[in-house]
Design an enzyme around this catalytic site. Structure first.
Site, PDB file in Angstrom:
ATOM      1  N   ASP A  85       1.743 102.691 -59.283  1.00 50.20           N
ATOM      2  CA  ASP A  85       2.571 101.899 -60.195  1.00 50.20           C
ATOM      3  C   ASP A  85       2.087 102.142 -61.616  1.00 50.20           C
ATOM      4  O   ASP A  85       1.043 101.626 -62.019  1.00 50.20           O
ATOM      5  CB  ASP A  85       2.466 100.411 -59.825  1.00 50.20           C
ATOM      6  CG  ASP A  85       3.144  99.505 -60.843  1.00 50.20           C
ATOM      7  OD1 ASP A  85       4.123  99.954 -61.470  1.00 50.20           O
ATOM      8  OD2 ASP A  85       2.691  98.353 -61.001  1.00 50.20           O
ATOM      9  N   PHE A  86       2.845 102.936 -62.375  1.00 53.85           N
ATOM     10  CA  PHE A  86       2.496 103.236 -63.763  1.00 53.85           C
ATOM     11  C   PHE A  86       3.343 102.342 -64.667  1.00 53.85           C
ATOM     12  O   PHE A  86       4.543 102.566 -64.842  1.00 53.85           O
ATOM     13  CB  PHE A  86       2.767 104.704 -64.088  1.00 53.85           C
ATOM     14  CG  PHE A  86       1.841 105.679 -63.405  1.00 53.85           C
ATOM     15  CD1 PHE A  86       0.847 105.248 -62.543  1.00 53.85           C
ATOM     16  CD2 PHE A  86       1.967 107.043 -63.625  1.00 53.85           C
ATOM     17  CE1 PHE A  86      -0.011 106.140 -61.909  1.00 53.85           C
ATOM     18  CE2 PHE A  86       1.118 107.953 -63.004  1.00 53.85           C
ATOM     19  CZ  PHE A  86       0.130 107.502 -62.147  1.00 53.85           C
ATOM     20  N   SER A 115       1.375  98.387 -69.313  1.00 52.33           N
ATOM     21  CA  SER A 115       0.034  97.877 -69.608  1.00 52.33           C
ATOM     22  C   SER A 115      -1.065  98.595 -68.843  1.00 52.33           C
ATOM     23  O   SER A 115      -2.149  98.832 -69.380  1.00 52.33           O
ATOM     24  CB  SER A 115      -0.043  96.375 -69.289  1.00 52.33           C
ATOM     25  OG  SER A 115       0.910  95.649 -70.024  1.00 52.33           O
ATOM     26  N   ARG A 116      -0.792  98.927 -67.575  1.00 52.83           N
ATOM     27  CA  ARG A 116      -1.839  99.521 -66.737  1.00 52.83           C
ATOM     28  C   ARG A 116      -1.254 100.531 -65.759  1.00 52.83           C
ATOM     29  O   ARG A 116      -0.088 100.461 -65.395  1.00 52.83           O
ATOM     30  CB  ARG A 116      -2.570  98.431 -65.938  1.00 52.83           C
ATOM     31  CG  ARG A 116      -3.429  97.499 -66.751  1.00 52.83           C
ATOM     32  CD  ARG A 116      -4.292  96.612 -65.859  1.00 52.83           C
ATOM     33  NE  ARG A 116      -3.509  95.786 -64.957  1.00 52.83           N
ATOM     34  CZ  ARG A 116      -4.029  95.021 -64.007  1.00 52.83           C
ATOM     35  NH1 ARG A 116      -5.334  94.996 -63.818  1.00 52.83           N
ATOM     36  NH2 ARG A 116      -3.254  94.285 -63.231  1.00 52.83           N
ATOM     37  N   SER A 168      12.180 101.543 -62.232  1.00 57.61           N
ATOM     38  CA  SER A 168      11.642 101.780 -60.889  1.00 57.61           C
ATOM     39  C   SER A 168      10.766 100.626 -60.416  1.00 57.61           C
ATOM     40  O   SER A 168      10.673 100.360 -59.210  1.00 57.61           O
ATOM     41  CB  SER A 168      10.852 103.089 -60.860  1.00 57.61           C
ATOM     42  OG  SER A 168       9.808 103.082 -61.813  1.00 57.61           O
ATOM     43  N   ASP A 169      10.115  99.918 -61.350  1.00 63.50           N
ATOM     44  CA  ASP A 169       9.311  98.765 -60.947  1.00 63.50           C
ATOM     45  C   ASP A 169      10.192  97.646 -60.401  1.00 63.50           C
ATOM     46  O   ASP A 169       9.825  96.952 -59.444  1.00 63.50           O
ATOM     47  CB  ASP A 169       8.460  98.268 -62.113  1.00 63.50           C
ATOM     48  CG  ASP A 169       9.276  97.955 -63.368  1.00 63.50           C
ATOM     49  OD1 ASP A 169      10.426  98.430 -63.491  1.00 63.50           O
ATOM     50  OD2 ASP A 169       8.756  97.232 -64.241  1.00 63.50           O
TER      51      ASP A 169
END
Length: 240
Positions: free
Chosen positions: A8-9, A12-13, A94-95
């Protein structure tokens, strides 16, 4: 045991969830380098990998994942059994697809409202017919805290903390009460608006800022910090 690495890009992280036989095992915080991805593949030896990215990342990472596993990158064209009546599926991040897939598989044939607490707050409503009807997007916790410092002459940047009084007694607690307390009321208020429209639905909270809000939300919720990894796993099973 079959292992899937769910990357998961986010804004924030960069993170990775390790799933074994469909169960979440651990989370790895990444620096986003291709060398680190290579190392993780060597250590974990996954059968499958899947990537959700809402940022511009090193394209070499996808080549590494594809060479070392059965790899899938989430897009609106991924097989997910989710329809978008508005016809705007190309604009869905995509998230958000991953959160929808996670909720749909954990609570099938039910209305689900998924609230993502990350760089932004996203409300995502998927009905019992697996139709993503949409939702809303607003600034997230750190974005609001940073804006207070950026747009004022004297207010400091405050670190998030769940523990604060309703009536702040100094600058720090005034900001925490105003931002986190205010956002909690915002979340409860929007959930209440959904209740006017829908008689019964599940409310799922997820995202990196989840711990700061759970103590302050009044509505019944399902708190799952790893929902996105579970959703990515379900998508991977259909695509990779």
């Amino acid at each position: 045991m079959k292992k899937t690495l769910c990357f998961d890009f986010g804004n924030s992280r960069y993170k990775c969830g390790v799933m074994e036989a469909g169960f979440f095992k651990k989370e790895i915080i990444l620096d986003g380098s291709s060398e680190e991805i290579n190392h993780i593949l060597e250590v974990e030896k996954p059968e499958k990998t899947i990537l959700s990215s809402v940022v511009r990342h090193d394209e070499k990472i996808e080549e590494i994942l594809a060479a070392g596993s059965s790899f899938h990158k989430v897009t609106y064209q991924s097989k997910m059994d989710i329809s978008v009546p508005s016809g705007q599926e190309k604009t869905v991040g995509s998230d958000r697809w991953a959160m929808l897939a996670g909720a749909m598989n954990l609570f099938p044939k039910q209305h689900n409202l998924i609230i993502g607490l990350g760089s932004c707050i996203t409300f995502n409503f998927i009905n019992k017919f697996n139709q993503f009807l949409g939702g809303s997007i607003s600034p997230g916790l750190n974005m609001r805290l940073k804006s207070l410092q950026h747009y004022t002459a004297q207010l400091p940047l405050v670190e998030p903390d769940w523990n604060f009084p309703l009536i702040g007694y100094d600058t720090r607690t005034n900001i925490l009460s105003g931002v986190i307390g205010g956002m909690s009321k915002e979340i409860d208020g929007i959930v209440d608006e959904y209740k006017v429209k829908y008689n019964k639905f599940n409310v799922l909270l997820t995202g990196g800022d989840l711990p700061f809000f759970v103590p302050h939300i009044k509505n019944k919720i399902f708190a799952d910090p790893y929902l996105i990894y579970k959703g990515l796993y379900f998508i991977s099973e259909k695509n990779a």
